[in-house]
Design an enzyme around this catalytic site. Structure first.
Site, PDB file in Angstrom:
ATOM      1  N   SER A  34       0.804  -1.222   0.000  1.00 15.95           N
ATOM      2  CA  SER A  34       0.000   0.000   0.000  1.00 15.95           C
ATOM      3  C   SER A  34       0.836   1.270   0.000  1.00 15.95           C
ATOM      4  O   SER A  34       0.271   2.377  -0.031  1.00 15.95           O
ATOM      5  CB  SER A  34      -0.896   0.036   1.236  1.00 15.95           C
ATOM      6  OG  SER A  34      -1.670  -1.103   1.288  1.00 15.95           O
TER       7      SER A  34
ATOM      8  N   ARG B 290      -2.439  -8.636  24.704  1.00 15.54           N
ATOM      9  CA  ARG B 290      -3.549  -8.481  25.656  1.00 15.54           C
ATOM     10  C   ARG B 290      -3.372  -9.213  26.973  1.00 15.54           C
ATOM     11  O   ARG B 290      -3.735  -8.707  28.025  1.00 15.54           O
ATOM     12  CB  ARG B 290      -4.855  -8.967  25.006  1.00 15.54           C
ATOM     13  CG  ARG B 290      -5.368  -8.043  23.932  1.00 15.54           C
ATOM     14  CD  ARG B 290      -6.690  -8.571  23.400  1.00 15.54           C
ATOM     15  NE  ARG B 290      -7.058  -7.877  22.186  1.00 15.54           N
ATOM     16  CZ  ARG B 290      -7.724  -8.441  21.182  1.00 15.54           C
ATOM     17  NH1 ARG B 290      -8.117  -9.708  21.260  1.00 15.54           N
ATOM     18  NH2 ARG B 290      -8.028  -7.727  20.117  1.00 15.54           N
TER      19      ARG B 290
ATOM     20  N   CYS C 161     -13.132  -7.289  20.252  1.00 19.25           N
ATOM     21  CA  CYS C 161     -14.393  -6.562  20.043  1.00 19.25           C
ATOM     22  C   CYS C 161     -15.553  -7.137  20.867  1.00 19.25           C
ATOM     23  O   CYS C 161     -16.323  -6.386  21.476  1.00 19.25           O
ATOM     24  CB  CYS C 161     -14.759  -6.558  18.565  1.00 19.25           C
ATOM     25  SG  CYS C 161     -14.462  -8.139  17.754  1.00 19.25           S
TER      26      CYS C 161
ATOM     27  N   GLN D 247     -21.538 -12.755  15.653  1.00 22.74           N
ATOM     28  CA  GLN D 247     -20.593 -11.706  15.288  1.00 22.74           C
ATOM     29  C   GLN D 247     -20.569 -11.381  13.790  1.00 22.74           C
ATOM     30  O   GLN D 247     -20.627 -12.273  12.941  1.00 22.74           O
ATOM     31  CB  GLN D 247     -19.185 -12.108  15.771  1.00 22.74           C
ATOM     32  CG  GLN D 247     -19.141 -12.258  17.287  1.00 22.74           C
ATOM     33  CD  GLN D 247     -17.763 -12.565  17.859  1.00 22.74           C
ATOM     34  OE1 GLN D 247     -17.673 -13.289  18.834  1.00 22.74           O
ATOM     35  NE2 GLN D 247     -16.701 -12.028  17.283  1.00 22.74           N
TER      36      GLN D 247
ATOM     37  N   HIS E 224     -21.838  -6.617  16.411  1.00 24.33           N
ATOM     38  CA  HIS E 224     -21.882  -7.921  17.081  1.00 24.33           C
ATOM     39  C   HIS E 224     -23.068  -7.941  18.055  1.00 24.33           C
ATOM     40  O   HIS E 224     -23.301  -6.969  18.773  1.00 24.33           O
ATOM     41  CB  HIS E 224     -20.616  -8.143  17.919  1.00 24.33           C
ATOM     42  CG  HIS E 224     -19.376  -8.387  17.118  1.00 24.33           C
ATOM     43  ND1 HIS E 224     -19.363  -8.556  15.759  1.00 24.33           N
ATOM     44  CD2 HIS E 224     -18.086  -8.504  17.529  1.00 24.33           C
ATOM     45  CE1 HIS E 224     -18.112  -8.758  15.354  1.00 24.33           C
ATOM     46  NE2 HIS E 224     -17.320  -8.725  16.413  1.00 24.33           N
TER      47      HIS E 224
HETATM   48  P1  A2P Z   1      -2.236  -3.559   3.460  1.00 21.17           P
HETATM   49  O1  A2P Z   1      -3.555  -2.958   3.045  1.00 21.17           O
HETATM   50  O2  A2P Z   1      -1.079  -2.878   2.844  1.00 21.17           O
HETATM   51  O3  A2P Z   1      -2.212  -5.060   3.316  1.00 21.17           O
HETATM   52  P2  A2P Z   1      -7.715  -5.796   7.564  1.00 21.17           P
HETATM   53  O4  A2P Z   1      -7.704  -6.442   8.915  1.00 21.17           O
HETATM   54  O5  A2P Z   1      -8.921  -4.969   7.332  1.00 21.17           O
HETATM   55  O6  A2P Z   1      -7.477  -6.790   6.465  1.00 21.17           O
HETATM   56  O7  A2P Z   1      -6.458  -4.782   7.548  1.00 21.17           O
HETATM   57  C1  A2P Z   1      -5.151  -5.169   7.854  1.00 21.17           C
HETATM   58  C2  A2P Z   1      -4.243  -3.945   7.862  1.00 21.17           C
HETATM   59  O8  A2P Z   1      -2.938  -4.359   8.271  1.00 21.17           O
HETATM   60  C3  A2P Z   1      -4.063  -3.317   6.481  1.00 21.17           C
HETATM   61  O9  A2P Z   1      -3.879  -1.929   6.615  1.00 21.17           O
HETATM   62  C4  A2P Z   1      -2.783  -3.974   5.998  1.00 21.17           C
HETATM   63  O10 A2P Z   1      -2.083  -3.245   5.025  1.00 21.17           O
HETATM   64  C5  A2P Z   1      -1.990  -3.973   7.286  1.00 21.17           C
HETATM   65  N1  A2P Z   1      -0.878  -4.937   7.222  1.00 21.17           N
HETATM   66  C6  A2P Z   1      -0.929  -6.254   6.949  1.00 21.17           C
HETATM   67  N2  A2P Z   1       0.302  -6.796   6.956  1.00 21.17           N
HETATM   68  C7  A2P Z   1       1.160  -5.787   7.249  1.00 21.17           C
HETATM   69  C8  A2P Z   1       2.580  -5.693   7.397  1.00 21.17           C
HETATM   70  N3  A2P Z   1       3.358  -6.755   7.276  1.00 21.17           N
HETATM   71  N4  A2P Z   1       3.104  -4.485   7.677  1.00 21.17           N
HETATM   72  C9  A2P Z   1       2.324  -3.408   7.813  1.00 21.17           C
HETATM   73  N5  A2P Z   1       0.979  -3.423   7.697  1.00 21.17           N
HETATM   74  C10 A2P Z   1       0.393  -4.598   7.411  1.00 21.17           C
END
Ligand code: A2P
Length: 331
Positions: A40, A101, A130, A157, A237
């Protein structure tokens, strides 16, 4: 005074909600930094009408920034690795994952229930699961006034609790697309299975509800059992909570207790078919309670139906409230 805030997992379901809630509550932000995975990096997200660029989460991108608070929701392994790194830079981490946690050196906090635990944090504060958050908000007034002997949780949930992947399994599932996140279709179905199974037959989600409730209420002897299920609902939920109180009670006093409680909305008027439902609770920060009635099968038994928006009070709002509490303490 204004603060520098980082959101880790900013592109995710809860990350997006962090931004919405920080904006809605007019959190005093000086600079905002957004982090997600490499995938991203470079993406734009909007906050208060302005574009912010998402950066890859890595130490290099943190070390030269001044950050006061980091709100994490990027999964357990990211939290395990990065929360200590952030905290070593003097940043207060509020972590939505389950990674920290149950660590005895880390407070697990719901501001309506145990705000005092925030005060002994050493840099990382854990946001509960949650389903635990809304349950303990409902139980706290009962626990204080009557004491609690035993709790039976049964949950219903929403798919958003499983992140973007859970959400799209339900949305696309109605068009006949096979699930990606869940092991079976969730459209038109119920899965009595949230998180992985453990050796004793419980799922990790069920164990989380039991352990986290005991930790938040500071009572490891509290007897609790839980069954958690995923239902085809997008947000919110619902929980049936059966509770055995220590002391006798009058039902009308329970209604009064909930009428007066902070961030609880009583929705209980069965003559007019008023009870809490996820579609009414979506988008709200309070915990909604209804179907309050005596459990005649035991002494001092009570049944409750408790609903809350799992992404707001169950995750993002609770974390932002923790940060607000710290700010208010430092004023
Ligand atoms: P990304 O969108 O780049 O994959 P959700 O639980 O809704 O799927 O979101 C997970 C979040 O955690 C997203 O923003 C995702 O980014 C981020 N994420 C997942 N893996 C990593 C990582 N290795 N480093 C940083 N952020 C991460």
């Amino acid at each position: 005074m204004k603060y520098n805030v980082a959101v880790v997992g900013a592109t995710g379901m809860v990350g997006n909600k962090f931004l919405e809630i920080l904006e809605e509550r007019n959190f005093p932000i000086k600079n905002l930094y957004l982090f997600a995975s490499k995938r991203s990096a470079g993406k734009n997200l909007t906050f208060k009408g302005k574009d912010f660029i998402v950066e890859e989460l890595k130490e290099e991108n943190i070390k030269n920034k001044e950050i006061d608070f980091a709100l994490f929701s990027a999964g357990g392994s990211v939290s395990l690795q990065y929360a200590p790194i952030f905290s070593n830079y003097g940043i207060t981490v509020i972590d939505n994952s389950s990674a920290w946690r149950m660590d005895p050196s880390i407070p697990l906090v719901v501001p309506e229930v145990n705000p005092e635990d925030i005060n002994w944090n050493k840099g990382i504060i854990a946001n509960p699961n949650c389903s635990t958050i809304q349950a303990v908000v409902a139980l706290k007034p009962l626990y204080e006034k009557y004491g609690i002997k035993r709790i039976v949780y049964s949950t219903y949930q929403a798919v958003s609790g499983a992140g973007m992947g859970g959400f799209s399994d339900l949305k696309e599932g109605y068009n006949g697309t096979a699930p990606n996140k869940f092991p079976y279709p969730i459209a038109g179905n119920i899965l009595p299975h949230i998180d992985v199974f453990t050796d004793n037959g419980y799922t990790k989600e069920e164990i989380k509800m039991i352990n986290e409730t005991q930790k938040i209420l500071h009572n490891d002897d509290l007897r609790i059992t839980a069954t958690t299920a995923r239902v085809p609902v997008f947000y919110g939920h619902s929980e049936s909570i059966n509770v055995e109180l220590e002391k006798p009670f009058d039902l009308k006093d329970i209604f009064e207790l909930y009428n007066d409680a902070e961030n609880i909305i009583l929705k209980d008027d069965i003559e007019n078919l008023v009870y809490p439902m996820p579609i009414d609770c979506e988008g709200h920060d309070q915990v909604f309670i209804g179907r309050i009635r005596r459990d005649f099968s035991i002494e001092n038994g009570l049944n409750l139906w408790v609903v809350a928006d799992n992404i707001r009070k169950g995750a993002a709002t609770n974390a932002v409230q923790i940060a607000e509490y710290i700010i208010n303490q430092n004023k």
